[in-house]
Design an enzyme around this catalytic site. Structure first.
Site, PDB file in Angstrom:
ATOM      1  N   LYS A   1       0.754  -1.252   0.120  1.00 15.85           N
ATOM      2  CA  LYS A   1       0.059  -0.136   0.164  1.00 15.85           C
ATOM      3  C   LYS A   1       1.087   1.390  -0.254  1.00 15.85           C
ATOM      4  O   LYS A   1       2.051   1.242   0.197  1.00 15.85           O
ATOM      5  CB  LYS A   1      -0.858   0.096   1.017  1.00 15.85           C
ATOM      6  CG  LYS A   1      -1.826  -1.308   1.232  1.00 15.85           C
ATOM      7  CD  LYS A   1      -2.627  -1.443  -0.145  1.00 15.85           C
ATOM      8  CE  LYS A   1      -3.976  -1.942   0.077  1.00 15.85           C
ATOM      9  NZ  LYS A   1      -4.140  -3.468   0.154  1.00 15.85           N
TER      10      LYS A   1
HETATM   11  C1  LIG Z   1      -5.334  -4.336   0.898  1.00 14.20           C
HETATM   12  C2  LIG Z   1      -6.884  -3.911   0.812  1.00 14.20           C
HETATM   13  C3  LIG Z   1      -7.833  -4.453   1.789  1.00 14.20           C
HETATM   14  C4  LIG Z   1      -7.435  -5.332   2.788  1.00 14.20           C
HETATM   15  O1  LIG Z   1      -6.376  -4.574   3.623  1.00 14.20           O
HETATM   16  P1  LIG Z   1      -5.631  -5.508   4.964  1.00 14.20           P
HETATM   17  O2  LIG Z   1      -4.884  -4.428   5.629  1.00 14.20           O
HETATM   18  O3  LIG Z   1      -4.650  -6.497   4.110  1.00 14.20           O
HETATM   19  O4  LIG Z   1      -6.531  -6.080   5.738  1.00 14.20           O
HETATM   20  C5  LIG Z   1      -9.110  -4.059   1.849  1.00 14.20           C
HETATM   21  N1  LIG Z   1      -9.749  -3.606   0.420  1.00 14.20           N
HETATM   22  C6  LIG Z   1      -8.790  -3.224  -0.381  1.00 14.20           C
HETATM   23  C7  LIG Z   1      -9.565  -2.592  -1.598  1.00 14.20           C
HETATM   24  C8  LIG Z   1      -7.512  -3.584  -0.392  1.00 14.20           C
HETATM   25  O5  LIG Z   1      -6.788  -3.164  -1.577  1.00 14.20           O
END
Ligand SMILES: *Cc1c(COP(=O)(O)O)cnc(C)c1O
Length: 376
Positions: free
Chosen positions: A182
């Site tokens: 991210k």
């Molecule tokens: C990465 C992601 C998640 C989940 O995030 P985590 O921190 O891994 O639980 C949820 N929604 C979207 C759109 C994502 O890209």
């Protein structure tokens, strides 16, 4: 051969020093660094409260729980997301109801939401796909009319705004991910932000078993007995994660500017390739520039993924729609054709590398490879 990773984080020496000083201290779990991160994050997002968690999945799950959504309830969301979005609804005991997406952005089609509302509907979870916000003004207006809660999945969109609305401004809760790929990351991690004080206080309890004081309170000062007043989860962010995030948050605008510049390079380089269609950035919006995705003819998509990989370029697919994953097909009986626009994107999408340390010459190479492979 050149190697261009799909993603590379932007953790620097100062971030590493901050983590080292936590590791040299005695206190590793939820404490000072998490609190500092939460305060700085609230200021950046422009909401009163932030609660540090272990993931965005946890943030979505606890938001639903704290808003009283569970068994027998329906939650409207998009099939064009990571499965976490819909899974969190199931974790809460409710049922995800999918609504198809817009062809040009991949975001939930706000004009289809109303027809999916039933007397069981309690909330909407819009996902700001690839970093571009959904039409929150329209979604908010629908939610007001039907007395629905809104929980934003802003895993891609910390830096985003649209129509003068920032993420989190028109919802009950906005959820973020600091997963390894991210825009800012602690490997694993997440948070939610909200203005409502009692909602934020519930989340603080729910992230730690429903206990009324966190470890920092129990550790400092004279021993005091703690109590557990409701059944919560174990979703609290720790100081190592907090320490990793503080510096990245301070640099978040510079990191965004760099990705924005690279995005424009991609658009220029790719515009002459007829079989490559980038998704659209809507007007009056600030796109968070999280994932650069293109659409290619679906007969060629998988071969192209492998060709890019064979030539050293990291790729991803965001996403094959949730309703066609085996679990959802088998549990809810979904088949192909249920959400045709999402399915079309799912069959034709490729995500290309996008991160601050990517270089313009990398993008030129990626474009050259795409052009060569598509002319074969
Ligand atoms: C990465 C992601 C998640 C989940 O995030 P985590 O921190 O891994 O639980 C949820 N929604 C979207 C759109 C994502 O890209």
């Amino acid at each position: 051969m050149r190697k261009i990773e799909f993603f590379h984080h932007s953790i620097d020496d100062k971030d590493r020093e901050r983590v080292t000083s936590v590791l040299k201290s005695i206190f590793l779990t939820t404490g000072k660094e998490v609190e500092e991160f939460e305060q700085k994050f609230s200021r950046y997002i422009g909401l009163r409260h932030t609660v540090g968690l272990t993931s965005c999945t946890a943030a979505l799950h606890l938001s639903l729980i704290a808003l009283g959504i569970g068994q027998g309830d329906e939650v409207i969301t998009t099939p064009m997301s990571f499965c976490a979005t819909a899974n969190a609804v199931l974790h809460a005991g409710a049922k995800p109801i999918f609504v198809d997406v817009e062809e040009e952005t991949g975001n939930v089609n706000a004009s289809l939401i109303e027809s999916a509302i039933t007397e069981r509907t309690r909330a909407i979870i819009p996902v700001h796909l690839y970093g571009q916000m959904c039409d929150m003004r329209t979604i908010h207006e629908i939610a007001q009319r039907y007395n629905l809660r809104i929980i934003e999945d802003a895993a891609h969109a910390i830096e985003a705004s649209r129509d003068a609305v920032k993420v989190g401004q028109l919802s009950n809760s906005v959820c973020f991910s600091f997963y390894a790929t991210k825009n800012i990351t602690s490997g694993e991690g997440g948070a939610l932000s909200a203005n409502d004080e009692s909602f934020a206080a519930s989340i603080r309890m729910l992230r730690l078993h429903g206990i009324n004081r966190d470890a920092a309170d129990r550790y400092t000062g004279r021993y005091r007995h703690w109590d557990m007043s409701l059944l919560g989860w174990k979703y609290n962010m720790d100081n190592v994660q907090g320490a990793l995030l503080i510096g990245q948050l301070e640099r978040i605008e510079d990191l965004w500017k760099r990705r924005d510049m690279l995005w424009k390079t991609y658009e220029e380089e790719l515009q002459s390739i007829k079989d490559v269609k980038p998704l659209k950035t809507v007007a009056h919006a600030r796109h968070a520039r999280h994932l650069f995705t293109i659409l290619v003819p679906h007969r060629r998509r998988d071969a192209l993924l492998w060709a890019l990989q064979d030539r050293g370029i990291g790729v991803a697919v965001n996403y094959r729609p949730i309703h066609l994953l085996s679990y959802y097909r088998e549990t809810f009986g979904y088949n192909e054709g249920a959400f045709p626009v999402a399915e079309e994107i799912g069959k034709s999408t490729i995500s290309l590398p996008l991160y601050p340390s990517l270089e313009q010459k990398d993008i030129q190479y990626i474009s050259k490879v795409l052009k060569e492979e598509l002319s074969k």
